[in-house]
Design a protein around this motif. Structure first.
Motif, PDB file in Angstrom:
ATOM      1  N   ILE A 172      -8.828 135.572  95.233  1.00  0.00           N
ATOM      2  CA  ILE A 172      -8.404 136.806  94.581  1.00  0.00           C
ATOM      3  C   ILE A 172      -8.828 138.043  95.376  1.00  0.00           C
ATOM      4  N   LEU A 173     -10.112 138.061  95.787  1.00  0.00           N
ATOM      5  CA  LEU A 173     -10.678 139.276  96.381  1.00  0.00           C
ATOM      6  C   LEU A 173     -10.213 139.502  97.817  1.00  0.00           C
ATOM      7  N   PHE A 174     -10.027 138.417  98.560  1.00  0.00           N
ATOM      8  CA  PHE A 174      -9.680 138.585  99.969  1.00  0.00           C
ATOM      9  C   PHE A 174      -8.180 138.415 100.171  1.00  0.00           C
ATOM     10  N   SER A 175      -7.386 139.150  99.385  1.00  0.00           N
ATOM     11  CA  SER A 175      -5.938 139.061  99.559  1.00  0.00           C
ATOM     12  C   SER A 175      -5.541 139.812 100.825  1.00  0.00           C
ATOM     13  N   GLY A 176      -4.321 139.635 101.246  1.00  0.00           N
ATOM     14  CA  GLY A 176      -3.903 140.230 102.511  1.00  0.00           C
ATOM     15  C   GLY A 176      -4.233 139.273 103.622  1.00  0.00           C
ATOM     16  N   PRO A 177      -3.898 139.639 104.866  1.00  0.00           N
ATOM     17  CA  PRO A 177      -4.152 138.729 105.994  1.00  0.00           C
ATOM     18  C   PRO A 177      -5.640 138.375 106.037  1.00  0.00           C
ATOM     19  N   ALA A 178      -5.932 137.103 105.880  1.00  0.00           N
ATOM     20  CA  ALA A 178      -7.298 136.679 105.652  1.00  0.00           C
ATOM     21  C   ALA A 178      -8.257 137.142 106.739  1.00  0.00           C
TER      22      ALA A 178
ATOM     23  N   GLN B 107      -8.210 129.790 104.284  1.00  0.00           N
ATOM     24  CA  GLN B 107      -9.140 130.747 104.907  1.00  0.00           C
ATOM     25  C   GLN B 107      -9.735 131.697 103.872  1.00  0.00           C
ATOM     26  N   ARG B 108      -8.871 132.197 102.971  1.00  0.00           N
ATOM     27  CA  ARG B 108      -9.340 133.137 101.953  1.00  0.00           C
ATOM     28  C   ARG B 108     -10.312 132.467 100.999  1.00  0.00           C
ATOM     29  N   GLY B 109      -9.962 131.252 100.604  1.00  0.00           N
ATOM     30  CA  GLY B 109     -10.851 130.517  99.706  1.00  0.00           C
ATOM     31  C   GLY B 109     -12.232 130.385 100.317  1.00  0.00           C
ATOM     32  N   PHE B 110     -12.277 130.112 101.634  1.00  0.00           N
ATOM     33  CA  PHE B 110     -13.572 129.919 102.290  1.00  0.00           C
ATOM     34  C   PHE B 110     -14.351 131.214 102.441  1.00  0.00           C
ATOM     35  N   LEU B 111     -13.634 132.356 102.479  1.00  0.00           N
ATOM     36  CA  LEU B 111     -14.358 133.631 102.533  1.00  0.00           C
ATOM     37  C   LEU B 111     -15.188 133.827 101.266  1.00  0.00           C
ATOM     38  N   GLY B 112     -14.747 133.241 100.158  1.00  0.00           N
ATOM     39  CA  GLY B 112     -15.538 133.322  98.933  1.00  0.00           C
ATOM     40  C   GLY B 112     -16.491 132.157  98.783  1.00  0.00           C
ATOM     41  N   LEU B 113     -16.073 131.020  99.319  1.00  0.00           N
ATOM     42  CA  LEU B 113     -16.877 129.804  99.180  1.00  0.00           C
ATOM     43  C   LEU B 113     -18.191 129.877  99.943  1.00  0.00           C
ATOM     44  N   ARG B 114     -18.142 130.444 101.143  1.00  0.00           N
ATOM     45  CA  ARG B 114     -19.357 130.445 101.975  1.00  0.00           C
ATOM     46  C   ARG B 114     -20.478 131.266 101.351  1.00  0.00           C
ATOM     47  N   PRO B 115     -20.189 132.534 100.913  1.00  0.00           N
ATOM     48  CA  PRO B 115     -21.279 133.272 100.257  1.00  0.00           C
ATOM     49  C   PRO B 115     -21.801 132.555  99.016  1.00  0.00           C
ATOM     50  N   ALA B 116     -20.905 131.899  98.264  1.00  0.00           N
ATOM     51  CA  ALA B 116     -21.355 131.167  97.074  1.00  0.00           C
ATOM     52  C   ALA B 116     -22.282 130.027  97.475  1.00  0.00           C
ATOM     53  N   ALA B 117     -21.927 129.314  98.561  1.00  0.00           N
ATOM     54  CA  ALA B 117     -22.755 128.187  99.013  1.00  0.00           C
ATOM     55  C   ALA B 117     -24.148 128.679  99.415  1.00  0.00           C
ATOM     56  N   VAL B 118     -24.213 129.828 100.118  1.00  0.00           N
ATOM     57  CA  VAL B 118     -25.520 130.361 100.513  1.00  0.00           C
ATOM     58  C   VAL B 118     -26.304 130.820  99.287  1.00  0.00           C
ATOM     59  N   GLY B 119     -25.597 131.422  98.308  1.00  0.00           N
ATOM     60  CA  GLY B 119     -26.257 131.828  97.064  1.00  0.00           C
ATOM     61  C   GLY B 119     -26.893 130.639  96.364  1.00  0.00           C
ATOM     62  N   LEU B 120     -26.196 129.508  96.371  1.00  0.00           N
ATOM     63  CA  LEU B 120     -26.722 128.300  95.729  1.00  0.00           C
ATOM     64  C   LEU B 120     -27.975 127.794  96.434  1.00  0.00           C
ATOM     65  N   ILE B 121     -27.940 127.785  97.781  1.00  0.00           N
ATOM     66  CA  ILE B 121     -29.120 127.318  98.525  1.00  0.00           C
ATOM     67  C   ILE B 121     -30.291 128.266  98.292  1.00  0.00           C
ATOM     68  N   ALA B 122     -29.975 129.589  98.215  1.00  0.00           N
ATOM     69  CA  ALA B 122     -31.030 130.570  97.971  1.00  0.00           C
ATOM     70  C   ALA B 122     -31.686 130.309  96.614  1.00  0.00           C
ATOM     71  N   ALA B 123     -30.869 129.981  95.609  1.00  0.00           N
ATOM     72  CA  ALA B 123     -31.425 129.713  94.277  1.00  0.00           C
ATOM     73  C   ALA B 123     -32.332 128.488  94.315  1.00  0.00           C
ATOM     74  N   ALA B 124     -31.884 127.432  95.019  1.00  0.00           N
ATOM     75  CA  ALA B 124     -32.720 126.240  95.139  1.00  0.00           C
ATOM     76  C   ALA B 124     -34.002 126.565  95.904  1.00  0.00           C
ATOM     77  N   GLY B 125     -33.879 127.424  96.935  1.00  0.00           N
ATOM     78  CA  GLY B 125     -35.047 127.847  97.714  1.00  0.00           C
ATOM     79  C   GLY B 125     -36.062 128.578  96.837  1.00  0.00           C
ATOM     80  N   LEU B 126     -35.563 129.452  95.939  1.00  0.00           N
ATOM     81  CA  LEU B 126     -36.470 130.144  95.014  1.00  0.00           C
ATOM     82  C   LEU B 126     -37.189 129.135  94.129  1.00  0.00           C
ATOM     83  N   GLY B 127     -36.464 128.086  93.720  1.00  0.00           N
ATOM     84  CA  GLY B 127     -37.080 127.046  92.908  1.00  0.00           C
ATOM     85  C   GLY B 127     -38.233 126.372  93.639  1.00  0.00           C
ATOM     86  N   ILE B 128     -38.040 126.116  94.931  1.00  0.00           N
ATOM     87  CA  ILE B 128     -39.095 125.457  95.711  1.00  0.00           C
ATOM     88  C   ILE B 128     -40.278 126.402  95.929  1.00  0.00           C
ATOM     89  N   MET B 129     -39.983 127.706  96.170  1.00  0.00           N
ATOM     90  CA  MET B 129     -41.060 128.678  96.320  1.00  0.00           C
ATOM     91  C   MET B 129     -41.896 128.748  95.042  1.00  0.00           C
TER      92      MET B 129
END
Lengths: 184, 183
Positions: A172-178, B107-129
């Motif tokens: 949703i957020l990254f619409s347009g040329p990726a 590509q667009r899906g992954f632009l959102g997926l990657r930050p989410a994946a890092v957020g998840l690891i960060a949360a687990a990291g806080l748990g270990i700390m």
């Protein structure tokens, strides 16, 4: 055919038993074993496989092994390479896990493990910082990162749900040329 | 049956864990909470062993977690579960390599997926700390942290950022500090 499969299995068993950490740490080894020694693949192919291996679910090193096995000998080749790669882990980890379980009640071991946890906490934090700079490139990315972190740590929401959510918000957020949007 | 459950849980993780290294950690954290198969403290030990031995960290952790849950065969089953989705996905994608890479939706899906994946690891990291540094049920802020542990943590974190040497070195330093200082 049998020889090809055995070759794949053995080559990846060797790679799996000497590569620490998987991922890109494995790249120099792959280059030596697969390009220099055997000319099974080209450097471009390996880099392509890495690009895909990172953008698909699963362990990157396993994805890359599967790719190379597939390219050499189809389905069974993929299976042989992947099984070869995980075989050393299975053996080494099973032995160490057994030793740790068996010695877990020894007080000295408990003190050592408590210290190990402190080191692990520091390692994980530094990994997060390293990944963060690669994955979060703009305010929208920061929003997704912070929201996922909060929902996971404070509310304990399922990681499965949060991964799907991240992908959905990405669409949703990254619409347009990726490529261009992602760089802003 | 425990082996089927293990296979299925790790199959799901293999399908959803994106990225390298510790990508499976948040899922294992959630698994320990929902099933009680292993504790968060055991999970931290698994990270230490997995980072100090050959092989991919995700695979090592799956073997260890499966072993802790159901013995030698449990380790095998969990590992096979984790790699099964990869086999299918990669073989499927291998047929249309370029089309997949250039698909803008992916590509667009992954632009959102990657930050989410890092957020998840960060949360687990806080748990270990929290596990390693915070005193459970502390009554005041001055008692909140285990001070010797926190001191070692700060020094190790600084050293990890400063020197690029193998993680096993820092894990060993942590172990020695734990014995000497009596954590």
């Amino acid at each position: 055919m049998t020889k090809t499969l055995f070759n794949l299995l053995w080559t990846f068993t060797k790679i799996g038993s000497v590569s620490f950490g998987g991922g890109y740490a494995m790249l120099p080894l792959l280059e030596r074993e697969l390009i220099d020694k055997r000319s099974w693949v080209t450097k471009e192919q390996i880099l392509d496989y890495y690009a895909i291996g990172q953008s698909t679910p699963g362990i990157i090193a396993v994805n890359v092994s599967t790719f190379i096995g597939w390219q050499r000998a189809g389905w069974v080749g993929a299976l042989a390479a992947t099984l070869g790669f995980v075989l050393p882990s299975l053996v080494i980890i099973t032995i160490l896990a057994g030793v740790l379980t068996w010695s877990g009640d020894v007080p000295t071991v408990q003190h050592a493990l408590a210290g190990v946890r402190v080191a692990v906490a520091a390692l994980v934090l530094s990994t997060v910082i390293k990944f963060y700079t690669g994955a979060v490139k703009n305010k929208r990315g920061l929003g997704i990162f912070a929201l996922t972190l909060g929902l996971s740590f404070f509310l304990g929401l399922s990681p499965f749900l949060l991964v799907l959510g991240g992908g959905f918000f990405g669409l949703i957020l990254f619409s347009g040329p990726a490529g261009e949007e992602g760089k802003k | 049956m425990i082996y089927l459950e293990l296979y299925w849980e790790f199959f799901k993780i293999g399908l959803f864990a994106v990225g390298g290294g510790l990508a499976t950690l948040p899922f294992l954290y959630a698994l320990s909470a929902t099933t009680g198969w292993f504790t968060p403290a055991q999970l931290a030990d698994m990270i230490a062993v997995s980072e100090s031995t050959p092989g991919a960290i995700g695979i090592n952790m799956a073997t260890f977690a499966g072993f802790t849950t159901a013995g030698v065969f449990g380790g095998v089953v969990a590992t096979l579960g984790l790699i099964t989705p990869s086999l299918f996905i990669i073989v499927f994608i291998a047929r249309g390599l370029e089309a997949f890479r250039e698909n803008t939706l992916v590509q667009r899906g992954f632009l959102g997926l990657r930050p989410a994946a890092v957020g998840l690891i960060a949360a687990a990291g806080l748990g270990i700390m929290q596990l390693a540094l915070v005193r459970p049920g502390a009554e005041s802020w001055t008692q909140f942290l285990y001070l010797p542990q926190t001191g070692v943590f700060v020094v190790l974190f600084w050293a990890i950022r400063k020197f690029s040497i193998h993680p096993v070195v820092f894990i060993l330093i942590g172990a020695v500090a734990g014995v000497v200082l009596g954590f």
